[in-house]
Write a protein that holds these residues in place. Structure first.
Motif, PDB file in Angstrom:
ATOM      1  N   ILE A 243       0.842  -1.202   0.000  1.00 42.88           N
ATOM      2  CA  ILE A 243       0.000   0.000   0.000  1.00 42.88           C
ATOM      3  C   ILE A 243       0.876   1.251   0.000  1.00 42.88           C
ATOM      4  CG2 ILE A 243      -1.563   1.381   1.418  1.00 42.88           C
ATOM      5  CD1 ILE A 243      -2.981  -1.162   2.222  1.00 42.88           C
ATOM      6  N   ILE A 244       1.907   1.269   0.840  1.00 43.18           N
ATOM      7  CA  ILE A 244       2.809   2.427   0.900  1.00 43.18           C
ATOM      8  C   ILE A 244       3.544   2.604  -0.427  1.00 43.18           C
ATOM      9  CG2 ILE A 244       4.909   3.323   1.976  1.00 43.18           C
ATOM     10  CD1 ILE A 244       3.951   2.180   4.593  1.00 43.18           C
ATOM     11  N   PHE A 245       4.039   1.514  -1.005  1.00 40.72           N
ATOM     12  CA  PHE A 245       4.755   1.608  -2.276  1.00 40.72           C
ATOM     13  C   PHE A 245       3.838   2.102  -3.395  1.00 40.72           C
ATOM     14  CE2 PHE A 245       7.640  -1.986  -0.629  1.00 40.72           C
ATOM     15  CZ  PHE A 245       8.470  -1.061  -0.011  1.00 40.72           C
ATOM     16  N   THR A 246       2.594   1.611  -3.395  1.00 38.08           N
ATOM     17  CA  THR A 246       1.641   2.036  -4.425  1.00 38.08           C
ATOM     18  C   THR A 246       1.291   3.510  -4.282  1.00 38.08           C
ATOM     19  OG1 THR A 246       0.698  -0.206  -4.478  1.00 38.08           O
ATOM     20  CG2 THR A 246      -0.610   1.560  -5.461  1.00 38.08           C
ATOM     21  N   LEU A 247       1.108   3.973  -3.058  1.00 38.15           N
ATOM     22  CA  LEU A 247       0.823   5.388  -2.837  1.00 38.15           C
ATOM     23  C   LEU A 247       2.001   6.264  -3.253  1.00 38.15           C
ATOM     24  CD1 LEU A 247      -1.018   5.286   0.623  1.00 38.15           C
ATOM     25  CD2 LEU A 247      -2.025   5.658  -1.640  1.00 38.15           C
ATOM     26  N   CYS A 248       3.214   5.789  -2.993  1.00 39.44           N
ATOM     27  CA  CYS A 248       4.399   6.552  -3.381  1.00 39.44           C
ATOM     28  C   CYS A 248       4.543   6.652  -4.896  1.00 39.44           C
ATOM     29  CB  CYS A 248       5.661   5.920  -2.788  1.00 39.44           C
ATOM     30  SG  CYS A 248       5.836   6.154  -0.997  1.00 39.44           S
ATOM     31  N   LEU A 249       3.994   5.677  -5.623  1.00 42.66           N
ATOM     32  CA  LEU A 249       4.063   5.728  -7.085  1.00 42.66           C
ATOM     33  C   LEU A 249       3.251   6.882  -7.654  1.00 42.66           C
ATOM     34  CD1 LEU A 249       3.817   1.976  -8.199  1.00 42.66           C
ATOM     35  CD2 LEU A 249       5.829   3.468  -8.278  1.00 42.66           C
TER      36      LEU A 249
END
Length: 318
Positions: free
Chosen positions: A156-162
């Protein structure tokens, strides 16, 4: 270009081959692997659910591992088979991000599930008299629930950072599936923050999972070495050899997947390791457990109504 603008909507994956005969062979090979993976893991899951003598913490964790392997393989294999048939090695950017999300989710879930299984083996070998008190059913369910929920955090964090990145080309990904490093490579925005987040979370999660998985085995080895008889040592260690084999395969595959440089010099190696990590490993896990577990073999024999008489049993019946 604005911050949230995305100028490419399609990503091009790397074709595994340009030769039609090779493609046909690869399609049959990967299809058989995928079908065997789904069948073997589903069979283990079915046996764990339906057979009363398999209702133990060890097989509860194994059933979750079987479900996880089925799910993980299904994230990449069907899409790969579709690409091999159509020879259209493309997918939308949103589909690529979704595939990345589930690859990270199931990979993280497996890391922590394997650590839970290590702890279960530690309690079974080092504290056998207290096993039922330390590993009651509600504790096992809480552990697995925590694993499935906490594993959502990093993707979730990685996707939001994208969302802070823009993708304006080139849109070629040097692999047959989408993973976070691949998406960072095709970004035309400075991905330094994303890389730092990836490193921080990767190191924290990796160290925690690694220590939680292998530290129980340090305690197990110490306990086994204190056993005086060689037969006792072999019997004690044989209860965890299957799990240890699966753990080693997982960590070796992860190491090669994420630490080997994704450059032209290692392109072929990255392809091979990616195939092993995403397609072969989910098939190896059930094979390793089914070949080494007498309980699973017995459960399968009962399910198939295969009755092999012991010589003394046959004598008594005569």
């Amino acid at each position: 270009m604005t911050k949230n603008q995305t100028s490419i909507t399609i990503v091009l994956l790397m074709s595994l081959s340009e030769d039609q005969e090779t493609i046909s062979v690869l399609f049959i090979f990967f299809l058989l692997i995928y079908l065997m993976t789904v069948f073997s893991n589903f069979l283990i899951l079915l046996l764990v659910v339906t057979c009363a003598h398999l209702h133990t913490p060890m097989y509860f964790f194994l059933g979750n591992l079987a479900f996880l392997d089925m799910s993980y393989s299904s994230v990449t294999a069907p899409r790969l088979l579709s690409h091999l048939i159509t020879q259209h090695w493309s997918m939308s950017l949103s589909e690529c991000k979704a595939q990345m999300f589930f690859v990270l989710y199931f990979a993280g879930s497996e890391a922590f599930l394997l650590s839970s299984m290590s702890y279960d083996r530690y309690v079974a070998i080092c504290r056998p008299l207290h096993y039922s008190q330390v590993m009651p059913w509600h504790v096992c369910i809480e552990m697995v629930s925590l694993i499935w929920l906490s594993a959502l955090l990093s993707p979730i964090i990685f996707t939001l950072c994208l969302r802070r990145l823009t993708f304006c080309g080139p849109n070629h990904i040097e692999n047959f599936f989408c993973d976070l490093p691949h998406l960072l490579q095709i970004s035309c925005t400075d991905p330094t923050i994303n890389v730092l987040v990836l490193i921080i979370f990767g190191v924290i999660i990796g160290i925690v999972a690694f220590v939680a998985t292998f530290y129980p085995y340090v305690r197990i080895f110490r306990a086994v070495l204190r056993i005086r008889t060689s037969d006792g040592k072999i019997k004690a260690f044989s209860t965890c050899t299957s799990h240890l084999t699966v753990v080693l395969i997982y960590y070796v595959s992860v190491t090669f997947t994420y630490l080997v440089p994704d450059t032209s010099n290692f392109l072929t190696l990255n392809r091979v390791v990616s195939v092993i990590y995403t397609l072969i490993t989910p098939l190896l896990n059930p094979l390793i457990y089914s070949l080494r577990s007498k309980d699973l073999k017995a459960a399968l024999q009962r399910a198939l109504h295969i009755h092999r008489l012991h010589p003394d049993t046959a004598t008594r019946r005569r």
